[in-house]
Enzyme design. Structure first.
Site, PDB file in Angstrom:
ATOM      1  CB  CYS A   1      41.240  17.294  18.702  1.00 62.90           C
ATOM      2  SG  CYS A   1      41.672  16.045  17.453  1.00 62.90           S
TER       3      CYS A   1
ATOM      4  CB  CYS B   1      41.614  12.641  20.274  1.00 66.89           C
ATOM      5  SG  CYS B   1      42.507  14.165  20.620  1.00 66.89           S
TER       6      CYS B   1
ATOM      7  CB  CYS C   1      45.894  16.598  17.823  1.00 61.97           C
ATOM      8  SG  CYS C   1      44.806  16.459  19.223  1.00 61.97           S
TER       9      CYS C   1
ATOM     10  CB  CYS D   1      45.759  12.980  17.713  1.00 67.14           C
ATOM     11  SG  CYS D   1      44.037  13.205  17.257  1.00 67.14           S
TER      12      CYS D   1
END
Lengths: 371, 200, 294
Positions: C245, C248, C270, C276
């Site tokens: 992602c 994150c 995400c 997230c």
């Protein structure tokens, strides 16, 4: 960043404002009133009441206005309102032989008791645009003949039935106080469906869908040689038995269009050749809908009459599960909702499959080169 | 019947129906989702006749015109039937096979299959039996296993004849058909859906 | 023409009338008692279109109360238009607290995802279901599929999965991947990606599934076995990504792929926005390249 499908409350609110603005249109043009819709676009109101299964001209006119003339959307609006209304019970079956008919025709006999009454119909208009309607003007009233509202108008079907030429109308449906009718707005549809439930489904069904299906039976997809036994349009009283009174009282008068379709039937083991019925009923003036409904009703009786059910119009599940335009419209249009998670899943797999194919092809090329 | 009984003699129902019935339903749902768990019905109105509070609350929450109700003789009193008719409108029926809900005492066993057990194609067309018992969580514990139970649960229901559990095994073997049972004592209830196997 | 009442009609708490709620509640109890079996119910016409969550909305309306905290997600996100619209509907008609935090919610209505944050006992997950019948695309007739379920006659599904293996070398089904519930009923998990299927198995939360247009309710009670169909030599497997992602850094969540410029440059994020954001709070994930939105 990525904003195409993410919209907060503000975006939705703005969309609603824009929609209201579009609905009103150019402010220099007078706003249309519900009375105008009711009186001058009355057939649109009739269709919305029929497929919305709610007889209320004012609410239907409001729905037409709110939906900017999109009748399927208007039907949806009226249905969503109807579902919140309390129910007091079921009315007695309508007795259409008590109709004060504005129009009544039979194509099976040159003349019938009560006569052929043309009434207001597009049937004999030449479809030439009438440019005089483009401007507002005084329109002369049509001459009217005196009408005897007290006499009953015998149905052509009843006359044929007395001779034994036409199958009897199903009595259980015509017996007053036969108990609560099944109602598919309260209970889920169960297959195979009894004919009353089928008729309720067809009455609420999309006119275009039924028209196409009815038409298909005429072109050989489940043909049953239809004749219009009778079409009548006019006002009939609605009666209701309040529990505390125990007898029927008249609570309203509504306009309906009724179609009795008379169809050939070769007979079976137990029944000599006779004519059979297909039935159509719609609120207001809606002959196309009532006729299409009657054709499809008859087609759906294939199994009951021991006919081979081979065509779409004879396929109960197919017809009844897809006739409702509120359901169909919702599900078709739900494809506008984001589906990117499922699409992502598909992307992952399709990429993997393509990679495998490419690897196989490369391998094959290498093998060929080695040979 | 109860001609002498006026409306003022009928035990009170919900005061604020949408919220009370919602809370009680969530209790019943918790009980069904966690078979064997003792769930307390809070703030239920005082029950009529021989019904316990949890049974009355169950009926007020789930019974209506569409749910024929069968009452065991012990509960088939004017207090109870007037309460049921007035607050729920549920038709009280004499035939067990017609009933969607049935109210039974713990000491009058009836074969489960004299009630509706549903069909293979429509197993939902089955009855739910509410059985009044002296206490929940008291008496001989048995091991329950099945959907809603993490592994196994040890559950005690007071006042039941061991034969009950033989009958239950027969009912469970009909799955997905069969009846569902709710045990009620005071303000508490425990659900025993048909999918639960009980060691006898 | 009759008059129209000027004021808006007063609607009952949570929109549905009490009679309708009782009918739905009875169906829910039956669904919980027979896990994976589709209970027919008298679905009502809702003020939102069919296909847009009317089944999930009716289930939520029948269970929700003032003590609840509601979360609504679509594609895993709290801020997609349909999630916003449904959350707003319940805040309005049910006077209920709403949240985007998975762990704070008592009722979560979802379309197409199961939250990444593991659910807890006492939480209820309400799925919006378009086509509840897992066999529908193999057998369009309700009368037929109902009989197949009654007889546990699921050969048609096995054949379909096997054909997929014969053609593609694997089960190419990616979402709405059929599951066997409690060893009895084959069930549609709704169009969640198969990535989410393992979360359904023995979940401590109660799963309720509502299909409004098709008028069916079904359920999976807590701790109930939910097995994704497979074969010994072709075991069930979930999607994986080689990317992480961009916000994150997650490598274990379901990632949405976005095209960020017209050369086809991709960015992965995400799908579960709450998850997230929680992770972004914990670790400062690497910031994405500033790319103009299309």
């Amino acid at each position: 960043m990525y904003v195409a499908v993410k919209g907060g409350e503000t975006a939705i609110a703005h969309s609603l404002d824009l929609l209201a603005d579009k609905r009103r249109g150019d402010r220099d043009v007078a706003e249309v009133s519900l009375d105008q819709i009711d009186q001058q676009l009355g057939l649109a109101v009739d269709r919305v009441m029929t497929e919305g299964s709610c007889y209320d001209r004012a609410l239907a006119a409001l729905a037409v206005k709110q939906a900017r003339g999109d009748l399927v959307e208007a039907i949806f609006l009226l249905r969503a309102y109807r579902t919140t209304l309390p129910r007091f019970g079921a009315s007695e079956p309508l007795d259409t032989s008590r109709m004060v008919a504005e129009r009544r025709i039979s194509s099976t006999f040159k003349d019938v008791p009560g006569g052929q009454v043309l009434g207001p119909t597009y049937d004999y208009t030449h479809r030439l645009l009438d440019f005089s309607l483009a401007a507002a003007a005084e329109r002369p009233a049509a001459p009217t003949a005196p009408c005897d509202a007290t006499s009953t108008l015998p149905r052509v079907g009843d006359i044929l039935e007395r001779e034994g030429m036409l199958e009897p109308a199903p009595r259980s449906m015509a017996t007053p106080g036969a108990g609560d009718a099944q109602d598919l707005t309260r209970q889920p549809m169960v297959f195979p469906a009894a004919r009353p439930l089928r008729l309720q489904n067809l009455a609420r069904g999309d006119e275009g869908f039924l028209l196409a299906l009815g038409y298909s039976t005429q072109r050989g997809y489940g043909n049953n040689h239809p004749f219009v036994g009778e079409i009548r349009f006019g006002a009939v009283p609605v009666s209701f038995v309040p529990e505390e009174l125990g007898f029927a009282i008249e609570i309203a008068e509504i306009d309906v269009t009724e179609c009795d379709m008379v169809n050939q039937f070769a007979g079976s083991h137990d029944v000599p050749p006779q004519f059979t019925r297909g039935y159509g009923l719609a609120f207001g003036h809606a002959e196309r809908k009532a006729m299409a409904m009657a054709l499809v009703d008859r087609a759906l009786r294939a199994e009951e009459l021991s006919e081979a059910a081979t065509s779409p119009a004879q396929d109960e599940e197919f017809v009844l599960a897809h006739s409702d335009n509120v359901e169909a419209s919702g599900f078709v249009q739900h494809l506008k909702l984001p589906h990117y998670v499922d699409f992502q899943s598909e992307l992952v797999v399709v990429r993997a499959l393509r990679a495998e194919v490419e690897a196989r092809n490369r391998q094959a090329t290498l093998c060929q080169a080695a040979e | 019947m109860s001609d002498a009984m006026g409306i003022r003699d009928i035990a009170a129902g919900f005061i604020d129906s949408p919220h009370e019935s919602q809370r009680i339903f969530r209790g019943v749902l918790e009980a069904f989702a966690h078979p064997g768990r003792v769930v307390t019905v809070v703030d239920a109105p005082a029950p009529p006749g021989a019904l316990c509070r949890a049974t009355a609350a169950f009926l007020l929450t789930l019974a209506d015109r569409d749910t024929p109700l069968w009452l065991a003789p012990e509960f088939d009193t004017p207090e109870v039937s007037d309460f049921v008719r007035f607050h729920t409108g549920a038709p009280i029926v004499g035939g067990r096979a017609e009933a969607a809900f049935a109210i039974l005492p713990h000491d009058q066993l009836l074969p489960f299959d004299t009630f509706s057990i549903g069909t293979d194609t429509y197993p939902d067309r089955s009855a739910t039996l509410v059985i009044g018992v002296p206490a929940l969580g008291v008496g001989q514990a048995r091991i329950w296993r099945g959907p809603g139970i993490d592994g196994e649960a040890s559950v005690a229901i007071a006042g039941l004849d061991p034969i009950f559990w033989l009958d239950w095994a027969a009912n469970h073997s009909l799955f997905p058909c069969g009846v569902d049972v709710v045990f009620a004592a005071g303000s508490q209830l425990v659900a025993l859906p048909r999918g639960i196997a009980v060691e006898s | 023409m009759p008059d129209i009442p000027i004021q808006e009609a007063a609607y009952n708490y949570a929109y549905l009338d009490e009679q309708t709620k009782r009918m739905i509640r009875r169906a829910i109890l039956k669904a919980v008692a027979v896990p994976g079996y589709q209970v027919p119910f008298g679905g009502r016409e809702m003020p939102l279109p069919y296909g847009w969550g009317t089944g999930g909305i009716q289930v939520t309306a029948a269970i929700i109360g003032r003590d609840d905290t509601l979360k609504v997600i679509d594609q895993g996100a709290d801020d997609t238009t349909n999630a916003v619209s449904i959350r707003r509907f319940f805040a309005r008609v049910a006077d209920v607290a709403t949240t985007t935090r998975t762990e704070e919610a008592s009722v979560i209505q979802t379309r197409h995802r199961v939250p990444e944050t593991p659910l807890k006992e006492g939480q209820i997950l309400v799925f919006q279901v378009p086509i509840p019948e897992p066999l529908r695309m193999l057998e369009p007739r309700e009368t037929e599929t109902r009989t197949l379920h009654a007889l546990s006659e699921y050969g048609v599904m096995q054949v379909s999965l096997y054909e997929s293996i014969a053609r593609h070398g694997r089960i190419a089904k990616t979402y709405n991947y059929p599951v066997m519930v409690n060893d009895r009923y084959i069930m549609s998990p709704s169009p969640i990606p198969k990535f989410d299927n393992p979360k359904l198995d023995r979940s401590p939360a109660l799963q309720l599934y509502g299909a409004g247009r098709e008028k069916r309710i079904y359920a999976v009670p807590p701790y109930t076995p939910v097995k994704s169909l497979d074969f010994d030599d072709h075991p069930f497997e979930i999607e994986t990504w080689s990317e992480s992602c961009a916000l994150c850094g997650s490598r274990e969540s379901f990632l949405d792929e976005m095209i960020v410029d017209d050369t086809g440059k991709r960015l992965f994020l995400c799908s579960d926005t709450d998850w997230c954001q929680e992770r972004q709070g914990e670790h400062q994930g690497e910031q994405p390249q500033e790319e103009p939105a299309k």
